[in-house]
Design a protein around this motif. Structure first.
Motif, PDB file in Angstrom:
ATOM      1  N   LYS A 214       1.115  -1.566  -3.771  1.00 23.11           N
ATOM      2  CA  LYS A 214      -0.061  -2.055  -4.497  1.00 23.11           C
ATOM      3  C   LYS A 214      -1.123  -2.455  -3.475  1.00 23.11           C
ATOM      4  O   LYS A 214      -1.337  -3.647  -3.206  1.00 23.11           O
ATOM      5  CB  LYS A 214       0.301  -3.248  -5.388  1.00 23.11           C
ATOM      6  CG  LYS A 214       1.273  -2.918  -6.524  1.00 23.11           C
ATOM      7  CD  LYS A 214       1.494  -4.129  -7.422  1.00 23.11           C
ATOM      8  CE  LYS A 214       2.434  -3.778  -8.575  1.00 23.11           C
ATOM      9  NZ  LYS A 214       2.636  -4.943  -9.485  1.00 23.11           N
ATOM     10  N   PRO A 215      -1.795  -1.460  -2.892  1.00 27.23           N
ATOM     11  CA  PRO A 215      -2.769  -1.770  -1.833  1.00 27.23           C
ATOM     12  C   PRO A 215      -3.936  -2.628  -2.301  1.00 27.23           C
ATOM     13  O   PRO A 215      -4.604  -3.268  -1.473  1.00 27.23           O
ATOM     14  CB  PRO A 215      -3.238  -0.391  -1.361  1.00 27.23           C
ATOM     15  CG  PRO A 215      -2.857   0.561  -2.449  1.00 27.23           C
ATOM     16  CD  PRO A 215      -1.650  -0.013  -3.096  1.00 27.23           C
ATOM     17  N   TRP A 216      -4.203  -2.655  -3.619  1.00 23.89           N
ATOM     18  CA  TRP A 216      -5.260  -3.525  -4.127  1.00 23.89           C
ATOM     19  C   TRP A 216      -4.856  -4.992  -4.059  1.00 23.89           C
ATOM     20  O   TRP A 216      -5.706  -5.882  -4.081  1.00 23.89           O
ATOM     21  CB  TRP A 216      -5.616  -3.139  -5.559  1.00 23.89           C
ATOM     22  CG  TRP A 216      -4.434  -3.061  -6.492  1.00 23.89           C
ATOM     23  CD1 TRP A 216      -3.935  -4.053  -7.292  1.00 23.89           C
ATOM     24  CD2 TRP A 216      -3.586  -1.927  -6.709  1.00 23.89           C
ATOM     25  NE1 TRP A 216      -2.835  -3.615  -7.990  1.00 23.89           N
ATOM     26  CE2 TRP A 216      -2.596  -2.299  -7.656  1.00 23.89           C
ATOM     27  CE3 TRP A 216      -3.580  -0.612  -6.216  1.00 23.89           C
ATOM     28  CZ2 TRP A 216      -1.606  -1.433  -8.114  1.00 23.89           C
ATOM     29  CZ3 TRP A 216      -2.591   0.256  -6.666  1.00 23.89           C
ATOM     30  CH2 TRP A 216      -1.621  -0.148  -7.600  1.00 23.89           C
ATOM     31  N   MET A 217      -3.538  -5.242  -3.976  1.00 25.18           N
ATOM     32  CA  MET A 217      -3.035  -6.604  -3.814  1.00 25.18           C
ATOM     33  C   MET A 217      -2.646  -6.899  -2.366  1.00 25.18           C
ATOM     34  O   MET A 217      -2.758  -8.029  -1.902  1.00 25.18           O
ATOM     35  CB  MET A 217      -1.815  -6.817  -4.713  1.00 25.18           C
ATOM     36  CG  MET A 217      -2.094  -6.708  -6.209  1.00 25.18           C
ATOM     37  SD  MET A 217      -3.080  -8.086  -6.829  1.00 25.18           S
ATOM     38  CE  MET A 217      -1.879  -9.420  -6.752  1.00 25.18           C
ATOM     39  N   PHE A 218      -2.174  -5.851  -1.670  1.00 32.18           N
ATOM     40  CA  PHE A 218      -1.693  -5.999  -0.295  1.00 32.18           C
ATOM     41  C   PHE A 218      -2.480  -5.042   0.605  1.00 32.18           C
ATOM     42  O   PHE A 218      -2.077  -3.895   0.817  1.00 32.18           O
ATOM     43  CB  PHE A 218      -0.199  -5.702  -0.226  1.00 32.18           C
ATOM     44  CG  PHE A 218       0.619  -6.452  -1.257  1.00 32.18           C
ATOM     45  CD1 PHE A 218       0.794  -7.828  -1.150  1.00 32.18           C
ATOM     46  CD2 PHE A 218       1.197  -5.786  -2.335  1.00 32.18           C
ATOM     47  CE1 PHE A 218       1.536  -8.523  -2.089  1.00 32.18           C
ATOM     48  CE2 PHE A 218       1.943  -6.471  -3.283  1.00 32.18           C
ATOM     49  CZ  PHE A 218       2.112  -7.847  -3.156  1.00 32.18           C
ATOM     50  N   PRO A 219      -3.618  -5.491   1.129  1.00 34.14           N
ATOM     51  CA  PRO A 219      -4.505  -4.592   1.883  1.00 34.14           C
ATOM     52  C   PRO A 219      -3.859  -3.950   3.105  1.00 34.14           C
ATOM     53  O   PRO A 219      -4.312  -2.887   3.560  1.00 34.14           O
ATOM     54  CB  PRO A 219      -5.677  -5.497   2.274  1.00 34.14           C
ATOM     55  CG  PRO A 219      -5.230  -6.891   2.021  1.00 34.14           C
ATOM     56  CD  PRO A 219      -4.181  -6.838   0.979  1.00 34.14           C
ATOM     57  N   GLU A 220      -2.790  -4.553   3.611  1.00 34.83           N
ATOM     58  CA  GLU A 220      -2.115  -3.940   4.764  1.00 34.83           C
ATOM     59  C   GLU A 220      -1.470  -2.608   4.397  1.00 34.83           C
ATOM     60  O   GLU A 220      -1.135  -1.811   5.275  1.00 34.83           O
ATOM     61  CB  GLU A 220      -1.071  -4.897   5.341  1.00 34.83           C
ATOM     62  CG  GLU A 220       0.113  -5.194   4.440  1.00 34.83           C
ATOM     63  CD  GLU A 220      -0.137  -6.328   3.442  1.00 34.83           C
ATOM     64  OE1 GLU A 220       0.851  -6.772   2.806  1.00 34.83           O
ATOM     65  OE2 GLU A 220      -1.303  -6.768   3.315  1.00 34.83           O
ATOM     66  N   GLN A 221      -1.310  -2.329   3.086  1.00 38.31           N
ATOM     67  CA  GLN A 221      -0.753  -1.051   2.639  1.00 38.31           C
ATOM     68  C   GLN A 221      -1.812   0.049   2.539  1.00 38.31           C
ATOM     69  O   GLN A 221      -1.467   1.220   2.338  1.00 38.31           O
ATOM     70  CB  GLN A 221      -0.093  -1.231   1.262  1.00 38.31           C
ATOM     71  CG  GLN A 221       1.091  -2.165   1.235  1.00 38.31           C
ATOM     72  CD  GLN A 221       1.652  -2.343  -0.176  1.00 38.31           C
ATOM     73  OE1 GLN A 221       1.011  -1.988  -1.161  1.00 38.31           O
ATOM     74  NE2 GLN A 221       2.857  -2.884  -0.275  1.00 38.31           N
TER      75      GLN A 221
END
Length: 261
Positions: A214-221
């Protein structure tokens, strides 16, 4: 004109605009879905606002559904193509979206800058059109302009939420009256119900498709290439082709939207 990445005050202003009742006229109110229209004195393009009450959907699930580009390809039948172009910050990116218009109108597409923010118990996503040098207008589409479009998701306790959608889009063309009426009376309510139904099925789908991604929640992704905001400019409507489709008649047998209730 250079682009401005929204800050907290822009999100708060958008939320206030969504929740305001001033100047809005109700066009549809049935089965938990409400649609309003508002004429803008300074602009020929009207605003459209929608709301659906989701008693059995957490706000976080709706937020995920609206972000998840892979899941959108499963439920958005009007979409022709969508893809992310690049990221600007941890909560802003640039993307492409094209969709089918009711036949015999030409299909439309956008290049937009999108930004998102959890704000207290609310979740917000807003976008507006930008010009990207490597993504000019395409031959078979009319490049439309999002002056301002966005979602506000409000939490109603642990298991319920309310979804608002506000949009002001210049379709770059003189549309027939039947299109304008059909959008507010049929397409808009159907779209809100479709998001609701998709969200109900999302947790099960997500468990089988990269549940932790969930890159919108976890920008490191986020693996998108970085874009410098200086590469972008605001997409002005008057710089694009304007077509006249006002005389076209509705083709009864070729509706682009899903007819399922």
């Amino acid at each position: 004109m250079p682009v401005q990445i929204p800050d907290d005050s822009d999100f708060s202003s958008f939320r206030d605009q969504v929740l305001s009742e001033d100047g809005w006229k109700s066009r549809y109110n049935k089965s938990g879905v409400t649609v309003w229209c508002r004429e803008e004195e300074s602009c020929a393009v009207q605003k459209l606002k929608m709301r659906i009450v989701c008693k059995d959907l957490p706000a976080e699930t709706l937020y995920d559904v609206l972000h998840d580009i892979n899941y959108r390809k499963k439920w958005d039948a009007n979409m022709i193509d969508t893809y992310d172009i690049g990221r600007l910050t941890v909560n802003a990116d640039v993307g492409y979206y094209s969709w089918r218009c009711p036949s015999p109108l030409k299909n439309r597409d956008f290049v937009t800058m999108r930004s998102w923010l959890p704000l207290g118990n609310d979740y917000l996503i807003i976008n507006y059109s930008v010009k990207h040098p490597q993504h000019p207008p395409k031959k078979d589409y009319v490049r439309a302009v999002s002056l301002l479009t966005g979602y506000l998701i409000q939490s109603n306790g642990a298991t319920g939420s309310t979804l608002y959608y506000l949009t002001q889009v210049d379709p770059r063309g003189s549309l027939p009256k039947w299109v304008v009426n059909r959008v507010s009376q049929f397409v808009a309510p159907k779209a809100m119900k479709k998001i609701y139904k998709a969200a109900l099925k999302y947790p099960e789908w997500k468990r089988k498709h990269n549940p932790a991604l969930k890159p919108w929640m976890f920008p490191e992704q986020n693996t998108l290439p970085c874009i410098n905001a200086a590469e972008l400019t605001l997409q002005r409507a008057d710089s694009l082709e304007n077509i006249d489709e006002s005389a076209l008649s509705e083709e009864k047998t070729h509706h682009s939207d899903d007819e399922d209730s």
